[in-house]
Design a protein around this motif. Sequence first.
Motif, PDB file in Angstrom:
ATOM      1  N   ASN A 185       0.836  -1.190   0.000  1.00 47.22           N
ATOM      2  CA  ASN A 185       0.000   0.000   0.000  1.00 47.22           C
ATOM      3  C   ASN A 185       0.877   1.248   0.000  1.00 47.22           C
ATOM      4  OD1 ASN A 185       1.003   0.081   2.578  1.00 47.22           O
ATOM      5  ND2 ASN A 185      -0.956  -0.164   3.610  1.00 47.22           N
ATOM      6  N   GLU A 186       0.247   2.390   0.151  1.00 45.71           N
ATOM      7  CA  GLU A 186       0.993   3.649   0.069  1.00 45.71           C
ATOM      8  C   GLU A 186       2.046   3.753   1.166  1.00 45.71           C
ATOM      9  OE1 GLU A 186       0.042   8.458  -0.139  1.00 45.71           O
ATOM     10  OE2 GLU A 186      -1.574   6.980   0.011  1.00 45.71           O
ATOM     11  N   LEU A 187       1.731   3.247   2.370  1.00 45.04           N
ATOM     12  CA  LEU A 187       2.691   3.295   3.471  1.00 45.04           C
ATOM     13  C   LEU A 187       3.897   2.413   3.177  1.00 45.04           C
ATOM     14  CD1 LEU A 187       3.408   4.213   6.333  1.00 45.04           C
ATOM     15  CD2 LEU A 187       2.099   2.279   7.217  1.00 45.04           C
ATOM     16  N   THR A 188       3.688   1.269   2.551  1.00 44.23           N
ATOM     17  CA  THR A 188       4.797   0.384   2.206  1.00 44.23           C
ATOM     18  C   THR A 188       5.761   1.085   1.261  1.00 44.23           C
ATOM     19  OG1 THR A 188       3.085  -1.346   2.188  1.00 44.23           O
ATOM     20  CG2 THR A 188       5.313  -1.992   1.590  1.00 44.23           C
ATOM     21  N   TYR A 189       5.226   1.681   0.219  1.00 44.42           N
ATOM     22  CA  TYR A 189       6.082   2.388  -0.740  1.00 44.42           C
ATOM     23  C   TYR A 189       6.830   3.534  -0.058  1.00 44.42           C
ATOM     24  CZ  TYR A 189       4.010  -0.049  -4.742  1.00 44.42           C
ATOM     25  OH  TYR A 189       3.635  -0.991  -5.649  1.00 44.42           O
ATOM     26  N   ARG A 190       6.135   4.267   0.804  1.00 43.70           N
ATOM     27  CA  ARG A 190       6.791   5.408   1.454  1.00 43.70           C
ATOM     28  C   ARG A 190       7.940   4.956   2.353  1.00 43.70           C
ATOM     29  NH1 ARG A 190       3.251   8.781   5.513  1.00 43.70           N
ATOM     30  NH2 ARG A 190       4.078   7.249   6.964  1.00 43.70           N
ATOM     31  N   ASN A 191       7.727   3.881   3.113  1.00 48.05           N
ATOM     32  CA  ASN A 191       8.776   3.403   4.015  1.00 48.05           C
ATOM     33  C   ASN A 191      10.017   2.956   3.255  1.00 48.05           C
ATOM     34  OD1 ASN A 191       7.197   3.867   6.278  1.00 48.05           O
ATOM     35  ND2 ASN A 191       6.430   1.773   6.397  1.00 48.05           N
ATOM     36  N   ILE A 192       9.828   2.170   2.207  1.00 49.25           N
ATOM     37  CA  ILE A 192      10.987   1.637   1.491  1.00 49.25           C
ATOM     38  C   ILE A 192      11.697   2.731   0.717  1.00 49.25           C
ATOM     39  CG2 ILE A 192       9.708   0.937  -0.577  1.00 49.25           C
ATOM     40  CD1 ILE A 192      12.511  -1.048   1.155  1.00 49.25           C
ATOM     41  N   ILE A 193      10.950   3.708   0.195  1.00 46.77           N
ATOM     42  CA  ILE A 193      11.591   4.825  -0.516  1.00 46.77           C
ATOM     43  C   ILE A 193      12.403   5.677   0.452  1.00 46.77           C
ATOM     44  CG2 ILE A 193      11.098   7.012  -1.678  1.00 46.77           C
ATOM     45  CD1 ILE A 193       8.821   5.617  -3.142  1.00 46.77           C
ATOM     46  N   GLN A 194      11.856   5.952   1.633  1.00 45.38           N
ATOM     47  CA  GLN A 194      12.604   6.734   2.620  1.00 45.38           C
ATOM     48  C   GLN A 194      13.864   6.008   3.057  1.00 45.38           C
ATOM     49  OE1 GLN A 194       9.633   7.456   5.665  1.00 45.38           O
ATOM     50  NE2 GLN A 194       9.066   9.440   4.800  1.00 45.38           N
ATOM     51  N   GLY A 195      13.787   4.666   3.241  1.00 46.33           N
ATOM     52  CA  GLY A 195      14.965   3.910   3.619  1.00 46.33           C
ATOM     53  C   GLY A 195      16.039   3.955   2.555  1.00 46.33           C
ATOM     54  N   CYS A 196      15.652   3.808   1.295  1.00 47.03           N
ATOM     55  CA  CYS A 196      16.622   3.852   0.195  1.00 47.03           C
ATOM     56  C   CYS A 196      17.261   5.231   0.090  1.00 47.03           C
ATOM     57  CB  CYS A 196      15.948   3.484  -1.126  1.00 47.03           C
ATOM     58  SG  CYS A 196      15.464   1.752  -1.263  1.00 47.03           S
ATOM     59  N   TYR A 201       3.017   3.474 -11.200  1.00 47.62           N
ATOM     60  CA  TYR A 201       2.443   2.522 -12.160  1.00 47.62           C
ATOM     61  C   TYR A 201       1.296   1.739 -11.537  1.00 47.62           C
ATOM     62  CZ  TYR A 201       2.165  -1.425 -15.389  1.00 47.62           C
ATOM     63  OH  TYR A 201       1.710  -2.384 -16.255  1.00 47.62           O
ATOM     64  N   ASN A 202       1.403   1.463 -10.225  1.00 50.00           N
ATOM     65  CA  ASN A 202       0.366   0.689  -9.530  1.00 50.00           C
ATOM     66  C   ASN A 202      -0.795   1.554  -9.046  1.00 50.00           C
ATOM     67  OD1 ASN A 202       1.654  -1.799  -9.878  1.00 50.00           O
ATOM     68  ND2 ASN A 202       2.854  -1.550  -8.005  1.00 50.00           N
ATOM     69  N   GLY A 203      -0.815   2.797  -9.446  1.00 46.23           N
ATOM     70  CA  GLY A 203      -1.974   3.636  -9.172  1.00 46.23           C
ATOM     71  C   GLY A 203      -1.902   4.456  -7.898  1.00 46.23           C
ATOM     72  N   PHE A 204      -0.756   4.492  -7.223  1.00 47.57           N
ATOM     73  CA  PHE A 204      -0.615   5.285  -6.003  1.00 47.57           C
ATOM     74  C   PHE A 204      -0.005   6.639  -6.356  1.00 47.57           C
ATOM     75  CE2 PHE A 204      -0.475   0.902  -4.474  1.00 47.57           C
ATOM     76  CZ  PHE A 204      -1.426   0.947  -3.464  1.00 47.57           C
ATOM     77  N   THR A 205      -0.538   7.676  -5.773  1.00 53.95           N
ATOM     78  CA  THR A 205      -0.029   9.029  -5.998  1.00 53.95           C
ATOM     79  C   THR A 205       0.940   9.397  -4.891  1.00 53.95           C
ATOM     80  OG1 THR A 205      -2.100   9.675  -7.070  1.00 53.95           O
ATOM     81  CG2 THR A 205      -0.651  11.447  -6.303  1.00 53.95           C
ATOM     82  N   PRO A 206       2.221   9.589  -5.197  1.00 56.87           N
ATOM     83  CA  PRO A 206       3.183   9.966  -4.143  1.00 56.87           C
ATOM     84  C   PRO A 206       2.796  11.285  -3.495  1.00 56.87           C
ATOM     85  CG  PRO A 206       4.298   9.291  -6.161  1.00 56.87           C
ATOM     86  CD  PRO A 206       2.863   9.439  -6.502  1.00 56.87           C
ATOM     87  N   ASN A 207       2.906  11.343  -2.175  1.00 55.57           N
ATOM     88  CA  ASN A 207       2.556  12.565  -1.467  1.00 55.57           C
ATOM     89  C   ASN A 207       3.789  13.414  -1.215  1.00 55.57           C
ATOM     90  OD1 ASN A 207       3.881  11.179   0.532  1.00 55.57           O
ATOM     91  ND2 ASN A 207       2.078  10.833   1.797  1.00 55.57           N
ATOM     92  N   THR A 208       3.597  14.467  -0.437  1.00 55.81           N
ATOM     93  CA  THR A 208       4.692  15.414  -0.190  1.00 55.81           C
ATOM     94  C   THR A 208       5.863  14.743   0.527  1.00 55.81           C
ATOM     95  OG1 THR A 208       3.022  17.153   0.020  1.00 55.81           O
ATOM     96  CG2 THR A 208       5.227  17.671   0.791  1.00 55.81           C
ATOM     97  N   LEU A 209       5.579  13.838   1.465  1.00 57.38           N
ATOM     98  CA  LEU A 209       6.654  13.183   2.207  1.00 57.38           C
ATOM     99  C   LEU A 209       7.547  12.353   1.283  1.00 57.38           C
ATOM    100  CD1 LEU A 209       4.728  11.978   5.400  1.00 57.38           C
ATOM    101  CD2 LEU A 209       6.330  13.882   5.213  1.00 57.38           C
ATOM    102  N   VAL A 210       6.947  11.658   0.322  1.00 58.49           N
ATOM    103  CA  VAL A 210       7.736  10.847  -0.606  1.00 58.49           C
ATOM    104  C   VAL A 210       8.630  11.735  -1.462  1.00 58.49           C
ATOM    105  CG1 VAL A 210       7.599   9.250  -2.552  1.00 58.49           C
ATOM    106  CG2 VAL A 210       6.011   9.013  -0.642  1.00 58.49           C
ATOM    107  N   TYR A 211       8.061  12.818  -1.994  1.00 58.16           N
ATOM    108  CA  TYR A 211       8.868  13.725  -2.809  1.00 58.16           C
ATOM    109  C   TYR A 211       9.975  14.380  -1.982  1.00 58.16           C
ATOM    110  CZ  TYR A 211       6.136  13.619  -7.142  1.00 58.16           C
ATOM    111  OH  TYR A 211       5.555  13.238  -8.320  1.00 58.16           O
TER     112      TYR A 211
END
Length: 784
Positions: free
Chosen positions: A305-316, A334-344
């Motif tokens: 989910n969106e939290l999973t993507y955010r956690n792994i992106i922040q770790g990388c 691609y999987n339909g999730f819109t990155p939020n401000t924290l991810v960017y």
Amino acid sequence: MRHGRKTLSSSLHSASFQLGNILLLASITKTLRESGTCNLDPLSIPISEPLVLQVLGKGSLHPSKKLDFFRWCSSLKPNYKHSACTYSNIFRTVCKAGFLEEIPSLLNSMKEDEVVVDSETFKLLLEAFIKSGKFDFALEILDHMEELGTGLNPKVYDSVLVALVRKKRVGLAFSISIRLLDACHDNFTDNSVVESVPGCFAFNELLVALRKSDMKEEFILIFERLRRQKRFEFDIYGYNICIHAFGCWGDLGTSLRLFKEMKEKGLVPDLHTYNSLIQVLCIVGKVQDALIVWEELKESAHEPNELTYRNIIQGCCKSYRMDDAMKIFYEMQYNGFTPNTLVYNSLLNGMFKARKVMEACQLFEKMAQDGVRTSCWTHNILIDGLFRNGRAEAGYTLFCDLKKKGKFVDAVTFSIVVLQLCREGQLEEALRLVEEMEGRGFVVDLVTITSLLIGFHKHGRWDYTERLMKHIRDGNLVPDVLRWKADVEASMKSRKSKRKDYTPMFPSRGDLSEIMSLIGSTDTETDTNLSSEDGCIKDEESQLADIDQWSSSPHMDKLANRVKWNCHSSQLFSPTRGRRVQGKGMGTFDIDMVNTFLSIFLAKGKLNLACKLFEIFSDMGLNPVNYTYNSMMSSFVKKGYFNQAWGVLNKMGEKVCPTDIATYNVIIQGLGKMGRADLASAILDKLMQQGGYLDIVMYNTLINVLGKAGRIDEANKLFEQMRTTGINPDVVTFNTLIEVHSKAGRLKEAYKFLKMMLDSGCFPNHVTDTTLDFLGREIEKLRI
């Protein structure tokens, strides 16, 4: 006939009795409604418990009249005494009407009558006081329960605990839960019947609140008490909460042990479990393991989910794995999730630290095109990143534009620009900006003050401090800092210690060249935390044999199997950064203030003052942090005092203070100055085993050490590794490579790096000019 007459007579008598009760109840109700209890005659009214209950149950009667009637009946002692049922009824009436101020007197009356209501009634009273915010009265209710001998039934208080937590009274909920757990434990040890055990839902809510409040000791106490309750079982949510909490506090071992225990009990990990584990692994720096778990998650029945993507992106991003971060970022879209401000923000921060300036600017443009809202923190990352990558003019222009618009600037933004101005020696402009900062209503924090004081000290402009004091809104901060400085200097002058300057602050147990045994100062914990049960690491084949081939998380199973239950893990590598601090006044001599003056003394090169300062506050019992140790070690290494640096490092291990990337940079730098480049690779391996990563400074340091030791091929391999991991070389990298190749006689390769530097858009500096002069002379010699 006689039998029929008798039955008819009894029926008539019963009907007459019921009619009499109805008339009596109506008469009492009418009297109470019209004139209260003053016209009630106790001699003509046969008071009984059923009659009292009927009066209290009349919906048409005002609650205040019911309370008056209840007290009037109490005055008829000893002819009549209320029962537990009537007390429960009046308590419900009073709570429903909101007459909570009447409850204490009713409780005292109940105590005098030696009557005890049931636990459900006490629950009602607790909930009423909690909902009204009268928490002190709620504690008094608990005291009444203990005095009256009412058992603390945990199930009764589940809703009470939840209500307290949601009203932000976590401390009160914690104290109540401890009393409940102690009561359950005492009942169990006394071999008495325990009616129920604490509910999972209530304690899950409490544990979450304790974690969010960073009440670590209280969290561990509740956790350990719950584990001792033989009738209590954590559910999947409880395990997820504990795995996440211990991971956030750097205790990876406990998180892995809980994961193993959860699976042994037959609980199947869900998406929240995977999210917690990925975040935990990223927090402690084990991003490679987090990426493997990420792949296992995608192969299982769960969808990220969106939290999973955010956690792994922040770790990388924190470990400079920008290629992996961008790959996951595109997969997220691609999987339909819109990155939020924290991810960017995480991606922008990582790209600037990896020297990917053009890519970071393009990503910021994409952020605007996608309609993602920017924040103050977004612009702070941009401004700081531009400053640190040699784009000071662009950063200052962006700051001025934002300041004119009057938005997206805060105290941190001003502090970043002030620090940059101090680096450039523009103290007048920096001080003017601080005055403007104060005029806009922002609090000048300790970081900004430190930057200014270091700048004043370097340029000998202590006369600016008076001007600084006049324009700080928080009038205590600068005077406190200056008085603190005066007290520190007085303490240093009055000390009777005869230590020489730069003498070891800590007992040294060897030489810095024995660095391989140093990181083992906490090996007794590390090796037991991530070792097999017999203390030896199994080979790969035996490890694979122990793993359930049908498991959905084989890698996590392998990590969990390497953890022992009887050890307490400590975080040996910390990817976290220092946090901004606020002044705490003259009454608090904290480590933040120590670090402030260490920065000033070390920036000026006064190691003797820094040593004395560290000695003074170590004697006071202050616990140093990473920044303290790293600052001391860095200054010692730069001056060539390697034994002193070794002593600091030993002390750091004794305090179980986790090392970070800055610590390893200092170690490699010291080894390079000692000519021990042969140990650099071993140190690098040790860093990676602890979950560490290499940043641009570490790469530059290693390339410099290996190149000057004549190990050119290894330096070249490291440069290629640096590029493949997604970190762009900077001017320091190219200057180092050009210099070491020129001195090694590899002029063609040196020219190749010069061309690569110009093609990449990296601007030369004065060091480049000096290096190119040497290269030119070497080329001329070869031509001649």
